[in-house]
Design an enzyme around this catalytic site. Structure first.
Site, mmCIF file in Angstrom:
data_model
loop_
_atom_site.group_PDB
_atom_site.id
_atom_site.type_symbol
_atom_site.label_atom_id
_atom_site.label_comp_id
_atom_site.label_asym_id
_atom_site.label_seq_id
_atom_site.Cartn_x
_atom_site.Cartn_y
_atom_site.Cartn_z
ATOM 1 N N THR A 184 0.995 -11.976 8.484
ATOM 2 C CA THR A 184 1.798 -12.822 9.366
ATOM 3 C C THR A 184 3.282 -12.607 9.169
ATOM 4 O O THR A 184 4.070 -13.163 9.910
ATOM 5 C CB THR A 184 1.459 -14.306 9.136
ATOM 6 O OG1 THR A 184 1.625 -14.609 7.746
ATOM 7 C CG2 THR A 184 0.034 -14.580 9.546
ATOM 8 N N LYS A 198 8.670 6.484 3.612
ATOM 9 C CA LYS A 198 8.623 5.044 3.466
ATOM 10 C C LYS A 198 7.586 4.737 2.388
ATOM 11 O O LYS A 198 6.621 5.465 2.166
ATOM 12 C CB LYS A 198 8.280 4.350 4.786
ATOM 13 C CG LYS A 198 6.918 4.666 5.377
ATOM 14 C CD LYS A 198 5.778 3.839 4.871
ATOM 15 C CE LYS A 198 6.065 2.369 4.949
ATOM 16 N NZ LYS A 198 4.940 1.577 4.308
ATOM 17 N N THR A 216 2.904 10.482 -0.708
ATOM 18 C CA THR A 216 3.478 9.138 -0.697
ATOM 19 C C THR A 216 2.870 8.358 0.444
ATOM 20 O O THR A 216 2.017 8.854 1.159
ATOM 21 C CB THR A 216 5.002 9.192 -0.554
ATOM 22 O OG1 THR A 216 5.503 7.861 -0.632
ATOM 23 C CG2 THR A 216 5.430 9.818 0.750
ATOM 24 N N GLU A 273 7.915 -3.510 -3.783
ATOM 25 C CA GLU A 273 7.938 -4.853 -3.198
ATOM 26 C C GLU A 273 8.326 -5.896 -4.251
ATOM 27 O O GLU A 273 7.673 -6.033 -5.285
ATOM 28 C CB GLU A 273 6.583 -5.187 -2.590
ATOM 29 C CG GLU A 273 6.318 -4.426 -1.305
ATOM 30 C CD GLU A 273 4.960 -4.678 -0.704
ATOM 31 O OE1 GLU A 273 4.796 -4.413 0.497
ATOM 32 O OE2 GLU A 273 4.053 -5.118 -1.436
ATOM 33 N N THR A 275 8.205 -0.461 6.551
ATOM 34 C CA THR A 275 7.454 -1.720 6.709
ATOM 35 C C THR A 275 8.124 -2.764 5.820
ATOM 36 O O THR A 275 9.095 -3.382 6.209
ATOM 37 C CB THR A 275 5.955 -1.553 6.391
ATOM 38 O OG1 THR A 275 5.804 -0.902 5.126
ATOM 39 C CG2 THR A 275 5.273 -0.734 7.466
ATOM 40 N N ASN A 287 2.959 -10.295 -0.446
ATOM 41 C CA ASN A 287 1.587 -9.882 -0.127
ATOM 42 C C ASN A 287 0.647 -11.047 0.118
ATOM 43 O O ASN A 287 -0.481 -10.848 0.585
ATOM 44 C CB ASN A 287 1.060 -8.984 -1.245
ATOM 45 C CG ASN A 287 1.682 -7.602 -1.192
ATOM 46 O OD1 ASN A 287 1.322 -6.790 -0.365
ATOM 47 N ND2 ASN A 287 2.656 -7.376 -2.057
#
Length: 424
Positions: free
Chosen positions: A424, A179, A190, A276, A153, A419
């Site tokens: 979107t 992932k 995970t 991230e 993702t 985030n």
């Protein structure tokens, strides 16, 4: 015990193939979002799952399907978590399993179901059903290259690994792909992790090994303190290596567990490194603790602290934040018997080119705190060490001889950007 890294991820073991493709689960996604992993023969299987009380319909159906310790395939979609989706979501998870089973000619109950993405949104199940035959036709030993992309993702790097080891003169292989980048505060396995092996081992011993392995690997990872609703880690063992089936503890089980730990440790680090918005991997090693459990708790509390993560982003050797995190961990320790170092490898890359080099600590080191007393250390050297892409926090306690490790990353402006508009 000779365990070596090999290529081909989940397709490394005999009898396993995989594939991935794009079907538009989330319209804005431009890469593969639909994956399938298949064993040519039925497997013993086991899984561990999120401890979040809110759970994906994929988690729920996979728990049900693995209750008998058997599976033969795993199907996955990215772009939609199928969580908080009610009866329609439950029906869609079942239809995913039925679609895979129909295409492969196996039982619906032998299909593991994964999903990841936006929570609280429905998806068009016909995109799965209309494309499953194409996905199945493309199954191959090189299909892991398409599948490892399909499960991503917000990940910036695919994550896979495989190992080879010997049991009773038979060569056994184990492969994985996973992932995970955000919503990572693992308390089971995970975000999503697939493990395959051709080793012959009972479902009961698979489950035992899996639960034991995660304690010092996946469960020691945190990116942002959020335990996902979709965390799923499963393992399928088809026995095609031909070794004597592992049915109890002993030397063969110990070797299997060691191989699993070696592989899962690499994957845990890969997840932390790809947090991230992250700019560096942070490894915290706590030594001299009263127990392994307390060492792991202390290490994880440190890498979970937002203040520590911010300090790591700024390359600021603000060791008071580390001691503060240890102090509210609930673990008893004496600050006056505690010392702290920062170390790193010069020119380190947090993703690493070679599995065997997947270590953080290196030749650069600075001691900042010793037995309860702050040291007059070289601030410029500390900043240089902490500015590398992989940094180790070493904590020496004075409570015993146990040690534990946890992995995390820094907290950056980009984490908020990613985030702030995730839907979107």
């Amino acid at each position: 015990m000779n365990i070596k890294f090999i290529d081909d991820g989940v397709c490394a073991p005999q009898g396993f193939t995989a594939n991935g493709m794009r079907v538009g689960i989330k319209e804005s996604r431009k890469i593969n979002d639909f994956a399938l992993v298949y064993s040519e023969v039925p497997c013993n299987a086991a899984g561990v799952y999120t401890q979040n009380r809110v759970q994906s319909e994929s988690v729920k159906i996979t728990k049900k399907h693995l209750a008998d310790g058997r599976a033969q395939a795993a199907i996955e979609i990215s772009g939609n978590a199928n969580t908080c989706t009610g009866a329609q979501g439950a029906e869609n998870a079942l239809r995913m399993a039925k679609a895979a089973a129909g295409a492969l000619g196996i039982k619906t109950e032998d299909v593991i179901v994964y999903s990841t993405g936006v929570i609280g949104a429905q998806f068009d199940i016909t995109k799965v059903e209309n494309n499953i035959d194409t996905l199945k036709v493309g199954l191959s030993k090189k299909g892991h290259e398409e599948a490892r992309i399909a499960i991503m993702t917000t990940d910036t790097h695919y994550k896979e690994c495989a190992v080879e080891f010997e049991l009773g003169g038979k060569i056994c292989r184990m492969g994985t792909m996973c992932k995970g980048s955000g919503m990572i505060h693992i308390n089971m396995g995970t975000m999503l992790s697939f493990i395959t092996t051709d080793c012959a081992i009972s479902s009961e011993m698979l489950s035992k090994a899996l639960h034991e392995s995660i304690l010092g690997t996946y469960n020691c990872v945190s990116v942002d303190g959020d335990t996902s609703t979709n965390d799923t880690l499963t393992i399928m063992a088809n026995g095609l290596a031909g070794n004597v089936e592992i049915k109890s503890e002993g030397p063969d089980y110990d070797t299997f567990l060691a191989a699993l730990n070696k592989m899962n440790t690499v994957m845990a680090k890969k997840i932390a490194a790809d947090g991230e918005g992250a700019t560096r991997l942070v490894e915290c090693n706590v030594k001299g603790a009263a127990s392994v459990e307390s060492a792991r708790i202390l290490a994880k509390e440190i890498i979970c602290s937002s203040l520590v993560k911010a300090a790591m982003f700024g390359s600021d050797a603000n060791f008071g934040r580390f001691l503060c995190a240890m102090g509210y961990s609930g673990v008893e320790f004496d600050p006056d018997k505690t010392s702290i170092w920062f170390t790193s490898k010069k020119g380190s890359n947090r993703y690493f080119e070679n599995y065997d080099d997947f270590e953080v600590h290196g030749e650069n080191s600075v001691k900042v705190y010793e037995n309860g007393v702050p040291l007059n250390f070289d601030e410029d050297l500390a900043k240089q060490i902490m500015s590398e892409q992989a940094v180790e926090i070493l904590v020496q306690c004075g409570e015993g001889s146990a040690s534990g490790t946890a992995w995390g990353c820094d907290l950056t402006y980009d984490y908020v950007k990613i985030n702030g508009d995730y839907r979107t």
